[in-house]
Enzyme design. Structure first.
Site, PDB file in Angstrom:
ATOM      1  CE  LYS A 182       6.678  -1.206  11.798  1.00 14.55           C
ATOM      2  NZ  LYS A 182       7.169  -0.986  10.408  1.00 14.55           N
TER       3      LYS A 182
ATOM      4  CG  PHE B 260      -1.637   1.191   1.589  1.00 18.22           C
ATOM      5  CD1 PHE B 260      -2.321   1.930   0.636  1.00 18.22           C
ATOM      6  CD2 PHE B 260      -1.661   1.617   2.913  1.00 18.22           C
ATOM      7  CE1 PHE B 260      -3.019   3.087   0.995  1.00 18.22           C
ATOM      8  CE2 PHE B 260      -2.355   2.759   3.281  1.00 18.22           C
ATOM      9  CZ  PHE B 260      -3.027   3.501   2.314  1.00 18.22           C
TER      10      PHE B 260
ATOM     11  CB  SER C  58       4.154   1.544  14.339  1.00 18.29           C
ATOM     12  OG  SER C  58       2.826   1.528  14.821  1.00 18.29           O
TER      13      SER C  58
ATOM     14  CE1 TYR D  24       3.603  -3.810  12.113  1.00 19.53           C
ATOM     15  CE2 TYR D  24       3.142  -1.985  13.609  1.00 19.53           C
ATOM     16  CZ  TYR D  24       3.363  -2.456  12.331  1.00 19.53           C
ATOM     17  OH  TYR D  24       3.337  -1.589  11.270  1.00 19.53           O
TER      18      TYR D  24
ATOM     19  NE  ARG E  38      -7.795  -5.642  17.473  1.00 18.02           N
ATOM     20  CZ  ARG E  38      -7.567  -5.089  16.294  1.00 18.02           C
ATOM     21  NH1 ARG E  38      -7.293  -5.881  15.250  1.00 18.02           N
ATOM     22  NH2 ARG E  38      -7.615  -3.789  16.126  1.00 18.02           N
TER      23      ARG E  38
END
Length: 324
Positions: A156, A24, A127, A152, A278
């Site tokens: 990062k 993307f 991020s 994640y 989550r």
């Protein structure tokens, strides 16, 4: 949608490698670099939207885990844009060891390769949505504590630290952009981090909207054109800062996003399916963008509803093409 090209330093003849160039952000960035005069190579496992990549971009198909393929792609490059990641934020089945092996160790191999290839600068897609973790200060500045709640985010942040180490040890220039929740044309509705794309895809098809948790978590959404313009400026930024946030500076609840998408899609109120929350989702994430707006000409240019409309038009055309 990008701010005028004259606001960016030209990159005429600069050899640029986009790692993750088939995704993307990668396709948008590679095309923008071409428009700025750069000589661009895009590297990735697959090209999600092959018809969208500028024909002047040299495409290299390969795996991040293959050092020989990465070394071949990096040979002769001046600037490397590192957009690759081994996982997605918020995935309920995340495996920290896998993320470490793919993202962090893969990046260390990339940094060693860049040193050997005499790459001048690495621009890293970090991020802003995950490296900070829970906080009671909004918007969140770059100096805020970093307590990621996902593998994640930890990955990062670790990569940012290794970039700083390689700069200290070997003089490798780097710049890390902590990106908020990017959205816009070309984003896949099938990936977990693309809540706007996923909701738009469902809304345009008249399907229920899926929401994790109560829908009251707040996120910062930034259009892909604004993200790309930040990367273009990062290519030549020579100021004292190495890490900057990239976002809109404002927040929207997921329920508000759903309502705005219903309005843009013209569907009326759709059924909403609320899934269990989550563990990796912080209640609020809004980025402080005062540093990048002070240090560079960058400003977010695309208003939320305008960006949502352009994304909806692209997605509607994409769905129509499937039916032909």
């Amino acid at each position: 949608m990008l701010i005028a090209n004259t606001d960016f330093p030209r990159l005429d003849g600069t050899r640029c490698l986009v790692m993750g160039g088939g995704g993307f952000l990668g396709v948008h960035l590679a095309n923008a670099l071409i428009r700025q005069g750069a000589v661009v190579r895009a590297f990735g496992r697959s090209l999600a939207n092959p018809n969208e990549l500028d024909e002047r971009v040299h495409w290299s198909c390969g795996h991040f885990e293959d050092p020989a393929a990465v070394a071949e792609a990096a040979r002769g490059q001046e600037i490397v844009f590192h957009l690759l990641s081994g996982s997605v934020p918020g995935h309920p089945g995340q495996k920290p060891t896998s993320d470490l092996e793919t993202s962090v160790l893969g990046t260390l191999r990339l940094l060693d390769i860049c040193n050997v290839a005499a790459v001048r600068r690495i621009v890293f897609a970090s991020s802003g949505g995950t490296v900070y973790g829970p906080t009671d200060r909004y918007p969140i500045p770059e100096a805020a504590p970093t307590d990621p709640m996902s593998a994640y985010g930890v990955g990062k942040l670790a990569i940012e630290k290794y970039l700083a180490l390689y700069h200290h040890l070997y003089g490798l220039e780097y710049f890390a952009l902590r990106i908020a929740n990017a959205y816009g044309p070309l984003q896949s509705p099938l990936k977990r981090q693309g809540v706007v794309a996923a909701m738009l895809d469902h809304a345009l098809a008249g399907k229920p909207l899926e929401i994790w948790g109560t829908g009251e978590i707040v996120r910062d959404f930034v259009h892909i054109d604004d993200v790309v313009s930040a990367f273009l400026l990062a290519a030549t930024y020579d100021g004292p800062h190495r890490v900057m946030n990239v976002g809109s500076g404002t927040g929207l609840s997921i329920n508000q996003v759903a309502s705005d998408i219903e309005a843009i899609a013209g569907t009326g109120h759709l059924e909403r399916i609320y899934r269990a929350g989550r563990a990796a989702d912080v209640p609020v994430n809004i980025l402080d963008i005062s540093l990048i707006t002070r240090e560079t000409p960058w400003q977010p240019q695309c208003a939320w509803h305008d960006g949502l409309r352009s994304t909806a038009r692209w997605m509607a055309a994409r769905q129509s093409a499937r039916l032909v």
